[in-house]
Design a protein around this motif. Structure first.
Motif, PDB file in Angstrom:
ATOM      1  N   ILE A  69       2.633  10.003  -0.311  1.00 50.61           N
ATOM      2  CA  ILE A  69       2.370   8.571  -0.367  1.00 50.61           C
ATOM      3  C   ILE A  69       0.898   8.286  -0.654  1.00 50.61           C
TER       4      ILE A  69
ATOM      5  N   LEU B 179       8.916   1.427  -3.254  1.00 47.63           N
ATOM      6  CA  LEU B 179       7.518   1.845  -3.349  1.00 47.63           C
ATOM      7  C   LEU B 179       6.915   1.380  -4.668  1.00 47.63           C
TER       8      LEU B 179
ATOM      9  N   SER C 108      -5.056   6.665   6.063  1.00 46.03           N
ATOM     10  CA  SER C 108      -3.847   7.401   6.427  1.00 46.03           C
ATOM     11  C   SER C 108      -3.791   7.673   7.920  1.00 46.03           C
TER      12      SER C 108
ATOM     13  N   THR D 229       3.377   6.409   7.262  1.00 45.16           N
ATOM     14  CA  THR D 229       4.653   7.107   7.116  1.00 45.16           C
ATOM     15  C   THR D 229       4.708   8.325   8.027  1.00 45.16           C
TER      16      THR D 229
ATOM     17  N   HIS E 240      11.096   3.136   3.776  1.00 46.25           N
ATOM     18  CA  HIS E 240      12.247   3.662   3.030  1.00 46.25           C
ATOM     19  C   HIS E 240      13.571   3.349   3.718  1.00 46.25           C
TER      20      HIS E 240
ATOM     21  N   ASN F 252      -1.301   3.968   5.155  1.00 49.90           N
ATOM     22  CA  ASN F 252      -0.194   4.920   5.044  1.00 49.90           C
ATOM     23  C   ASN F 252       0.227   5.316   6.458  1.00 49.90           C
TER      24      ASN F 252
ATOM     25  N   ILE G 141       2.560   0.816   4.334  1.00 49.68           N
ATOM     26  CA  ILE G 141       3.739   1.626   4.027  1.00 49.68           C
ATOM     27  C   ILE G 141       4.101   2.408   5.283  1.00 49.68           C
TER      28      ILE G 141
ATOM     29  N   CYS H  64      -0.706   6.263  -3.945  1.00 52.53           N
ATOM     30  CA  CYS H  64      -1.591   5.103  -3.806  1.00 52.53           C
ATOM     31  C   CYS H  64      -2.920   5.330  -4.513  1.00 52.53           C
TER      32      CYS H  64
END
Length: 377
Positions: A84, A59, A97, A76, A39, A74, A12, A88
């Protein structure tokens, strides 16, 4: 030998750093990227066209496509990390992350608790602590090459970044360097982890942080966040370290470990294969000095897949996700634990938030040192 089973991850966030992960994942032939989501439809399309990966348009569909217990990267923007990662974990997936784990400590604690409740792995970048250079330095310390460790200096100065031509910096798939995030999040949250992970991985928990931070450059594109910080870290095992971060002072990414016998030194934090050298201390004509060249410390045999230099870094960004996938497949504890991620977050925030008045803050979290990689024992 039987072929290694292909393992899968999903991503993501398709911004600047995602390209660095894709370059690194390409070095791991047994890891496949099953799907990606961003996004921004335009950014998602450009990323997918460049890397030839499967995309989803929401998502919800991203999460619905995954079998329980999948690993999600992650990647993002920092402001979205908590939201996020939480989604998850609530959906039953392991999470790696990008840094920081969360912008607020309460959010990091929530993620830590969610992972524990659902028996899921939670880790955060950076993962260079699992790299060849960090592991070589840790082994030299375990082997007492420099003698008992008395003090450590770690520098993460990146040069006068506001004057750099960062508007021209682009990733391989065309994503611009995220100047707004870099300046608003600040160099401490963005970069301190590159040496904090090494230090915590080698010595375990930080007991107390004594720090100060300041915004020294009023003319930056984004205002309000420290662009300089310095912290003295007191570890539970008695080791003391000083860590400095800035986007002002000339580029300096050294770490120096001072022991009774001499100095262990690495000059490049962002190079998984940077040399580790031991500079023996001796006397010459009534002068005390360290050997100017030093002896290179090496490991025996192969280590991990190498990634060619791109921009300022020569790092395999996939070492962390690969470790998580290996731990799941082998049904063993992961070296990058949720306790490690939470403690890293607390120490980093303590430095970032110290400001001009400074702080002496006792840590409320703790973690064990990281088990050495099998090729570094």
């Amino acid at each position: 030998m039987p072929a290694r089973q292909t393992r899968s991850i999903s991503i993501i966030g398709c911004g600047f750093v995602a390209d660095l992960y894709m370059r690194s994942l390409a070095a791991h032939s047994d890891i496949a990227v099953t799907q990606v989501y961003d996004h921004s439809p335009e950014r998602l399309r450009a990323f997918a066209d460049h890397w030839k990966v499967h995309t989803v348009d929401s998502l919800e569909r991203f999460l619905d496509n995954l079998p329980k217990g999948s690993l999600v990267l992650n990647l993002t923007n920092p402001s979205a990390h908590f939201e996020i990662s939480k989604a998850c974990l609530e959906a039953g997936h392991h999470v790696y992350s990008e840094k920081p784990l969360a912008m607020e400590m309460a959010e990091a604690i929530t993620l830590h608790e969610l992972a524990a409740q659902n028996a899921l792995l939670l880790a955060s970048a950076p993962c260079s602590v699992l790299g060849e250079t960090a592991q070589t330095l840790a082994k030299a310390i375990r082997d007492d090459v420099a003698g008992p460790v008395r003090l450590i200096y770690a520098e993460l100065d990146d040069g006068f970044i506001p004057q750099a031509p960062y508007a021209d910096w682009q990733s391989e798939s065309g994503a611009p360097w995220p100047a707004q995030d870099e300046f608003s999040v600040g160099c401490t949250l963005e970069h301190a982890g590159y040496y904090l992970t090494w230090l915590i991985g080698m010595f375990g928990s930080v007991r107390r942080v004594v720090a100060a931070s300041s915004e020294c450059l009023p003319g930056k594109e984004i205002q309000g966040t420290p662009d300089y910080s310095s912290a003295t870290l007191f570890f539970e095992n008695g080791v003391t370290a000083r860590l400095t971060c800035s986007i002002i002072a000339p580029h300096d990414h050294r770490i120096r470990v001072f022991g009774d016998k001499g100095v262990l030194q690495v000059k490049q934090a962002w190079d998984n294969h940077a040399p580790v050298r031991f500079h023996r201390r001796f006397t010459l004509r009534r002068r005390l000095m360290e050997h100017p060249i030093g002896t290179r410390q090496t490991l025996k045999g192969p280590t991990h897949p190498s990634v060619e230099r791109w921009g300022a870094a020569r790092m395999n960004f996939a070492l962390g996700p690969a470790e998580m996938l290996a731990a799941l497949a082998e049904e063993r504890p992961c070296r990058l634990t949720s306790d490690f991620a939470l403690h890293l977050n607390e120490v980093t925030l303590a430095i970032q938030n110290a400001r001009a008045d400074g702080c002496a803050q006792d840590m409320t979290t703790s973690c064990a040192p990281i088990t050495p990689m099998p090729w570094a024992t």
